[in-house]
Motif scaffolding. Structure first.
Motif, PDB file in Angstrom:
ATOM      1  N   LEU A   1      75.697  91.199 110.399  1.00 26.59           N
ATOM      2  CA  LEU A   1      74.743  90.147 110.735  1.00 26.59           C
ATOM      3  C   LEU A   1      73.709  89.998 109.625  1.00 26.59           C
ATOM      4  CD1 LEU A   1      73.306  88.150 112.699  1.00 26.59           C
ATOM      5  CD2 LEU A   1      72.079  90.140 113.608  1.00 26.59           C
ATOM      6  N   GLY A   2      73.194  91.141 109.163  1.00 19.47           N
ATOM      7  CA  GLY A   2      72.181  91.121 108.109  1.00 19.47           C
ATOM      8  C   GLY A   2      72.688  90.470 106.839  1.00 19.47           C
ATOM      9  N   GLU A   3      73.910  90.819 106.441  1.00 19.67           N
ATOM     10  CA  GLU A   3      74.496  90.236 105.238  1.00 19.67           C
ATOM     11  C   GLU A   3      74.631  88.723 105.384  1.00 19.67           C
ATOM     12  OE1 GLU A   3      78.156  92.138 104.157  1.00 19.67           O
ATOM     13  OE2 GLU A   3      77.307  94.157 104.358  1.00 19.67           O
ATOM     14  N   LYS A   4      75.047  88.279 106.568  1.00 15.14           N
ATOM     15  CA  LYS A   4      75.236  86.845 106.819  1.00 15.14           C
ATOM     16  C   LYS A   4      73.903  86.103 106.784  1.00 15.14           C
ATOM     17  CE  LYS A   4      77.176  83.587 110.188  1.00 15.14           C
ATOM     18  NZ  LYS A   4      77.854  83.440 111.507  1.00 15.14           N
ATOM     19  N   VAL A   5      72.894  86.650 107.462  1.00 11.35           N
ATOM     20  CA  VAL A   5      71.570  86.016 107.511  1.00 11.35           C
ATOM     21  C   VAL A   5      70.979  85.880 106.112  1.00 11.35           C
ATOM     22  CG1 VAL A   5      69.171  86.362 108.254  1.00 11.35           C
ATOM     23  CG2 VAL A   5      71.043  86.688 109.885  1.00 11.35           C
ATOM     24  N   LEU A   6      71.074  86.938 105.332  1.00 11.67           N
ATOM     25  CA  LEU A   6      70.465  86.920 104.004  1.00 11.67           C
ATOM     26  C   LEU A   6      71.258  86.057 103.027  1.00 11.67           C
ATOM     27  CD1 LEU A   6      69.216  90.613 103.627  1.00 11.67           C
ATOM     28  CD2 LEU A   6      68.023  88.607 104.537  1.00 11.67           C
ATOM     29  N   SER A   7      72.572  86.042 103.171  1.00 13.64           N
ATOM     30  CA  SER A   7      73.398  85.166 102.320  1.00 13.64           C
ATOM     31  C   SER A   7      73.064  83.709 102.577  1.00 13.64           C
ATOM     32  CB  SER A   7      74.888  85.413 102.583  1.00 13.64           C
ATOM     33  OG  SER A   7      75.272  86.699 102.143  1.00 13.64           O
ATOM     34  N   MET A   8      72.913  83.357 103.843  1.00 19.50           N
ATOM     35  CA  MET A   8      72.581  81.973 104.196  1.00 19.50           C
ATOM     36  C   MET A   8      71.205  81.571 103.679  1.00 19.50           C
ATOM     37  SD  MET A   8      74.118  81.712 108.072  1.00 19.50           S
ATOM     38  CE  MET A   8      73.445  80.061 108.321  1.00 19.50           C
ATOM     39  N   ALA A   9      70.338  82.557 103.481  1.00 16.65           N
ATOM     40  CA  ALA A   9      68.991  82.291 102.961  1.00 16.65           C
ATOM     41  C   ALA A   9      68.952  82.355 101.430  1.00 16.65           C
ATOM     42  CB  ALA A   9      67.998  83.298 103.543  1.00 16.65           C
ATOM     43  N   SER A  10      70.133  82.491 100.811  1.00 12.04           N
ATOM     44  CA  SER A  10      70.266  82.540  99.344  1.00 12.04           C
ATOM     45  C   SER A  10      69.556  83.740  98.721  1.00 12.04           C
ATOM     46  CB  SER A  10      69.748  81.232  98.713  1.00 12.04           C
ATOM     47  OG  SER A  10      70.478  80.120  99.197  1.00 12.04           O
ATOM     48  N   ILE A  11      69.612  84.863  99.424  1.00  6.45           N
ATOM     49  CA  ILE A  11      69.106  86.117  98.864  1.00  6.45           C
ATOM     50  C   ILE A  11      70.185  86.688  97.952  1.00  6.45           C
ATOM     51  CG2 ILE A  11      68.292  88.452  99.370  1.00  6.45           C
ATOM     52  CD1 ILE A  11      66.364  86.194 100.246  1.00  6.45           C
ATOM     53  N   ALA A  12      69.842  86.908  96.690  1.00  9.66           N
ATOM     54  CA  ALA A  12      70.844  87.273  95.679  1.00  9.66           C
ATOM     55  C   ALA A  12      71.596  88.548  96.026  1.00  9.66           C
ATOM     56  CB  ALA A  12      70.174  87.402  94.314  1.00  9.66           C
ATOM     57  N   ASP A  13      70.891  89.576  96.454  1.00  7.19           N
ATOM     58  CA  ASP A  13      71.522  90.864  96.765  1.00  7.19           C
ATOM     59  C   ASP A  13      71.583  91.062  98.278  1.00  7.19           C
ATOM     60  OD1 ASP A  13      71.818  91.606  94.039  1.00  7.19           O
ATOM     61  OD2 ASP A  13      69.693  92.091  93.983  1.00  7.19           O
TER      62      ASP A  13
ATOM     63  N   THR B   1      73.204  94.405  99.609  1.00  4.81           N
ATOM     64  CA  THR B   1      72.368  95.582  99.339  1.00  4.81           C
ATOM     65  C   THR B   1      71.103  95.565 100.187  1.00  4.81           C
ATOM     66  OG1 THR B   1      73.169  95.720  97.062  1.00  4.81           O
ATOM     67  CG2 THR B   1      71.081  96.820  97.550  1.00  4.81           C
ATOM     68  N   ASP B   2      70.446  94.401 100.259  1.00  4.16           N
ATOM     69  CA  ASP B   2      69.194  94.311 101.003  1.00  4.16           C
ATOM     70  C   ASP B   2      69.416  94.523 102.501  1.00  4.16           C
ATOM     71  OD1 ASP B   2      68.162  93.770  98.546  1.00  4.16           O
ATOM     72  OD2 ASP B   2      67.196  91.891  99.086  1.00  4.16           O
ATOM     73  N   ALA B   3      70.526  93.990 103.036  1.00  3.20           N
ATOM     74  CA  ALA B   3      70.822  94.191 104.461  1.00  3.20           C
ATOM     75  C   ALA B   3      70.980  95.673 104.760  1.00  3.20           C
ATOM     76  CB  ALA B   3      72.085  93.429 104.842  1.00  3.20           C
ATOM     77  N   TRP B   4      71.662  96.391 103.873  1.00  2.00           N
ATOM     78  CA  TRP B   4      71.837  97.830 104.085  1.00  2.00           C
ATOM     79  C   TRP B   4      70.502  98.570 103.981  1.00  2.00           C
ATOM     80  CZ3 TRP B   4      73.730 101.885 106.060  1.00  2.00           C
ATOM     81  CH2 TRP B   4      73.373 103.154 105.563  1.00  2.00           C
ATOM     82  N   LEU B   5      69.707  98.245 102.976  1.00  2.33           N
ATOM     83  CA  LEU B   5      68.439  98.948 102.784  1.00  2.33           C
ATOM     84  C   LEU B   5      67.500  98.733 103.970  1.00  2.33           C
ATOM     85  CD1 LEU B   5      67.846  98.256  98.982  1.00  2.33           C
ATOM     86  CD2 LEU B   5      68.377 100.457 100.047  1.00  2.33           C
ATOM     87  N   LEU B   6      67.490  97.536 104.514  1.00  2.00           N
ATOM     88  CA  LEU B   6      66.633  97.276 105.675  1.00  2.00           C
ATOM     89  C   LEU B   6      67.148  98.012 106.908  1.00  2.00           C
ATOM     90  CD1 LEU B   6      65.910  93.474 105.180  1.00  2.00           C
ATOM     91  CD2 LEU B   6      64.339  95.383 104.811  1.00  2.00           C
ATOM     92  N   LEU B   7      68.448  98.031 107.092  1.00  2.00           N
ATOM     93  CA  LEU B   7      69.020  98.741 108.243  1.00  2.00           C
ATOM     94  C   LEU B   7      68.782 100.246 108.123  1.00  2.00           C
ATOM     95  CD1 LEU B   7      70.635  98.481 110.881  1.00  2.00           C
ATOM     96  CD2 LEU B   7      72.732  98.811 109.527  1.00  2.00           C
ATOM     97  N   SER B   8      68.973 100.774 106.928  1.00  2.00           N
ATOM     98  CA  SER B   8      68.767 102.218 106.733  1.00  2.00           C
ATOM     99  C   SER B   8      67.302 102.589 106.899  1.00  2.00           C
ATOM    100  CB  SER B   8      69.282 102.655 105.359  1.00  2.00           C
ATOM    101  OG  SER B   8      68.542 102.048 104.324  1.00  2.00           O
ATOM    102  N   MET B   9      66.391 101.686 106.510  1.00  2.97           N
ATOM    103  CA  MET B   9      64.958 101.933 106.688  1.00  2.97           C
ATOM    104  C   MET B   9      64.607 101.981 108.172  1.00  2.97           C
ATOM    105  SD  MET B   9      61.748  99.388 105.845  1.00  2.97           S
ATOM    106  CE  MET B   9      62.252  98.278 107.175  1.00  2.97           C
ATOM    107  N   VAL B  10      65.072 100.987 108.900  1.00  3.70           N
ATOM    108  CA  VAL B  10      64.748 100.895 110.328  1.00  3.70           C
ATOM    109  C   VAL B  10      65.329 102.078 111.102  1.00  3.70           C
ATOM    110  CG1 VAL B  10      65.241  99.579 112.422  1.00  3.70           C
ATOM    111  CG2 VAL B  10      64.461  98.392 110.364  1.00  3.70           C
TER     112      VAL B  10
END
Length: 275
Positions: free
Chosen positions: A9-21, A24-33
């Protein structure tokens, strides 16, 4: 929702928002939480994510999708192998700036006094003091909020720095063996061309170098000689296209052995000179 589904879900949300990484960012946020390592994820990826953590993850994803920098969401970043707290009061330390620290470490010796102008998060002076013992470190910034962050980072990295609220040299006294600075150097008209993460969320006063981006170099170079000991060094971070201009400013002010140093990407990044 399982851990695997949440990550997808995180990868999809961030891709749709044109986040370059996005991945990686979806994983880092999930691992942080979830405060988890990759090994935990692979062992439990088909298990249900606790509702509280899922809610927190969705909030973090929303912020990142709005282009809030990842480091501000996480609240910290790494620089010179050290951990630094960051928030919207300070620029996010970048790898480019490590070139400035590395050049400073070539001239800073035990027993010296070092001044960091426009300290921001404190990453430059703190990294220097972490690597060289018995150095007196001083740092100034025009932002009281930035100084609060820098003070936290000094404690976090167990170094002693004297911080002062000052507009450049206004409240600086004494003389120093080395002065380092990463001043605002982006021309005002260029700021609107920056990526949203920088333009919208990083502190404008730490970015805006006025008309041609050289405003603060001129001011610091004009006054630095009154605060440098004989044989003292002045070191700047610069924009990739400012090497010749800053070199000329320093040479015209009487600095010797002025050099332009390139970063790992082979862009001009640091100018150094000696009295």
């Amino acid at each position: 929702m399982t851990y695997r589904e949440a990550l997808n879900l995180g990868e999809k949300v961030l891709s749709m928002a044109s986040i370059a990484d996005a991945k990686t960012d979806a994983w880092l946020l999930l691992s942080m939480v979830c405060k988890m390592e990759r090994s935990f994820y692979y062992l439990h990826m088909e298990e249900e994510l606790p509702e509280e953590q899922l809610s927190e993850y969705e909030i973090a994803l929303k912020k990142r999708a709005e282009h809030v920098p990842l480091q501000y969401i996480v609240g910290e970043t790494e620089f010179m192998g050290l951990r630094f707290k960051v928030n919207s009061s300070v620029l996010i330390p970048r790898q480019d700036t490590e070139t400035l620290v590395e050049e400073a470490l070539k001239v800073v010796k035990p027993g010296m006094k070092v001044l960091d102008l426009c300290t921001g998060s404190g990453c430059i002076i703190i990294s220097i003091l972490h690597n060289v013992s018995e150095v007196e470190g001083y740092a100034i910034d025009i932002s009281k909020q930035a100084l609060n962050v820098a003070k936290e980072n000094a404690k976090l990295n167990d170094v002693s720095v004297m911080f002062e609220h000052s507009d450049l040299f206004d409240h600086v006294s004494g003389t120093y063996d080395v002065i380092v600075s990463n001043p605002p150097y982006i021309p005002t008209t260029e700021i609107l061309k920056l990526m949203p993460e920088v333009q919208t969320f990083e502190p404008m006063e730490a970015l805006d170098g006025k008309e041609d981006g050289l405003h603060f170099y001129r001011k610091i170079i004009a006054e630095a000689q009154d605060y440098l000991n004989p044989g003292g060094h002045l070191l700047f971070e610069i924009g990739y296209d400012q090497g010749e201009a800053v070199l000329a400013l320093m040479e015209n002010a009487g600095f010797q052995d002025v050099q332009v140093i390139k970063d790992l990407a082979h862009n001009d990044r640091v100018v150094t000179g000696m009295l």
